[in-house]
Enzyme design. Sequence first.
Site, PDB file in Angstrom:
ATOM      1  N   GLY A  46       1.039  -1.115  -0.096  1.00  0.00           N
ATOM      2  CA  GLY A  46      -0.033   0.038   0.044  1.00  0.00           C
ATOM      3  C   GLY A  46       0.968   1.201  -0.243  1.00  0.00           C
ATOM      4  O   GLY A  46       1.887   1.331  -0.679  1.00  0.00           O
ATOM      5  N   SER A  48       3.153   3.191   2.800  1.00  0.00           N
ATOM      6  CA  SER A  48       3.876   3.134   4.019  1.00  0.00           C
ATOM      7  C   SER A  48       3.558   4.568   4.696  1.00  0.00           C
ATOM      8  O   SER A  48       3.534   4.140   6.081  1.00  0.00           O
ATOM      9  CB  SER A  48       5.177   2.991   3.966  1.00  0.00           C
ATOM     10  OG  SER A  48       5.909   3.742   3.254  1.00  0.00           O
ATOM     11  N   CYS A  78       6.145  -5.114   0.638  1.00  0.00           N
ATOM     12  CA  CYS A  78       6.435  -3.835  -0.087  1.00  0.00           C
ATOM     13  C   CYS A  78       6.260  -2.547   0.737  1.00  0.00           C
ATOM     14  O   CYS A  78       7.279  -2.655   1.703  1.00  0.00           O
ATOM     15  CB  CYS A  78       5.406  -3.568  -1.363  1.00  0.00           C
ATOM     16  SG  CYS A  78       5.923  -2.502  -2.499  1.00  0.00           S
ATOM     17  N   ARG A 107      12.733   3.959  -0.407  1.00  0.00           N
ATOM     18  CA  ARG A 107      11.402   3.976  -1.005  1.00  0.00           C
ATOM     19  C   ARG A 107      11.314   4.243  -2.389  1.00  0.00           C
ATOM     20  O   ARG A 107      12.228   5.144  -2.846  1.00  0.00           O
ATOM     21  CB  ARG A 107      10.601   4.817  -0.154  1.00  0.00           C
ATOM     22  CG  ARG A 107      10.016   4.677   1.066  1.00  0.00           C
ATOM     23  CD  ARG A 107       9.064   5.566   1.694  1.00  0.00           C
ATOM     24  NE  ARG A 107       8.076   5.894   1.063  1.00  0.00           N
ATOM     25  CZ  ARG A 107       7.275   6.975   0.793  1.00  0.00           C
ATOM     26  NH1 ARG A 107       7.865   7.933   1.103  1.00  0.00           N
ATOM     27  NH2 ARG A 107       6.211   7.196   0.115  1.00  0.00           N
ATOM     28  N   ILE A 134       5.903  -3.160  -7.348  1.00  0.00           N
ATOM     29  CA  ILE A 134       5.173  -1.910  -7.582  1.00  0.00           C
ATOM     30  C   ILE A 134       5.552  -0.709  -7.071  1.00  0.00           C
ATOM     31  O   ILE A 134       5.449  -0.785  -5.548  1.00  0.00           O
ATOM     32  CB  ILE A 134       3.432  -2.114  -7.354  1.00  0.00           C
ATOM     33  CG1 ILE A 134       3.000  -3.288  -8.052  1.00  0.00           C
ATOM     34  CG2 ILE A 134       2.687  -0.718  -7.749  1.00  0.00           C
ATOM     35  CD1 ILE A 134       1.511  -3.776  -7.689  1.00  0.00           C
ATOM     36  N   HIS A 174       5.121  -8.378  -4.336  1.00  0.00           N
ATOM     37  CA  HIS A 174       3.702  -8.563  -3.989  1.00  0.00           C
ATOM     38  C   HIS A 174       3.145 -10.146  -4.161  1.00  0.00           C
ATOM     39  O   HIS A 174       2.469 -10.082  -5.208  1.00  0.00           O
ATOM     40  CB  HIS A 174       2.766  -7.691  -4.469  1.00  0.00           C
ATOM     41  CG  HIS A 174       2.863  -6.111  -4.228  1.00  0.00           C
ATOM     42  ND1 HIS A 174       2.242  -5.608  -3.113  1.00  0.00           N
ATOM     43  CD2 HIS A 174       3.540  -5.178  -4.834  1.00  0.00           C
ATOM     44  CE1 HIS A 174       2.459  -4.431  -3.144  1.00  0.00           C
ATOM     45  NE2 HIS A 174       3.348  -4.222  -4.072  1.00  0.00           N
ATOM     46  N   GLU A 176       1.085 -11.678  -2.808  1.00  0.00           N
ATOM     47  CA  GLU A 176      -0.654 -11.858  -2.795  1.00  0.00           C
ATOM     48  C   GLU A 176      -0.986 -11.431  -4.228  1.00  0.00           C
ATOM     49  O   GLU A 176      -2.497 -11.575  -4.091  1.00  0.00           O
ATOM     50  CB  GLU A 176      -1.002 -10.645  -1.426  1.00  0.00           C
ATOM     51  CG  GLU A 176      -0.867  -9.207  -1.830  1.00  0.00           C
ATOM     52  CD  GLU A 176       0.760  -8.754  -1.622  1.00  0.00           C
ATOM     53  OE1 GLU A 176       1.563  -9.653  -1.422  1.00  0.00           O
ATOM     54  OE2 GLU A 176       0.713  -7.554  -1.627  1.00  0.00           O
TER      55      GLU A 176
END
Length: 196
Positions: A46, A48, A78, A107, A134, A174, A176
């Site tokens: 998402g 941070s 991530c 980042r 991403i 990711h 997921e």
Amino acid sequence: MKFGVLALQGDFREHISALNHLGIAADEIRSVAELDSIDALIIPGGESTTISLLAKSTGLDKAILQKIKSGMYVYGSCAGMILLASEILDGRLDQIKFSGLDITVRRNGFGRQVDSFEKELTTNLGEHFVGIFIRAPLVQDVGSGVDVLASLETSYGPTPVWVRQNRVMATSFHPELTKNSLVHQYFVDLVMGKIS
Ligand code: GLN
């Protein structure tokens, strides 16, 4: 052992689905009381800085820090990796650093021209995996207590993308968002004591 996914922002639903796919139930965690009931936490991808602000406003920042110190299992993907790092470059000064992993991350460190990409990874477990990145953090440094489970050849040299230090684990990609359960299965096995 009870699993939860931090559900303040980001792709927490996808992590819950990935765990459900392995036959593991997982709660959405939005409060300190909900956190208190779990043994293992996933911090999703998402943003941070947004997750930091929301965690501070709910008191989850201090509660998660405390639970990590007392041995809770944690996996961050991530943005979750950024939150778990001990050093954040190009972050906001007020963003949370749980310091569960002795790593330095930058980042959005892969640069603007490669905001998003997919790459086949070779893991140290001998299996291949397509990683979806991403605006991913770039791991620039790892301490001696950190195991690198997968890395990626980049213009910066080999870059760790899956790391673990005792009960804390993170990926800059990711899993997921893919059908491959390797990373989630590894975390479940770790929590269940099947791997040390
Ligand atoms: N760049 C984002 C951050 O700083 C992380 C991106 C992601 O989780 N896909 O939090």
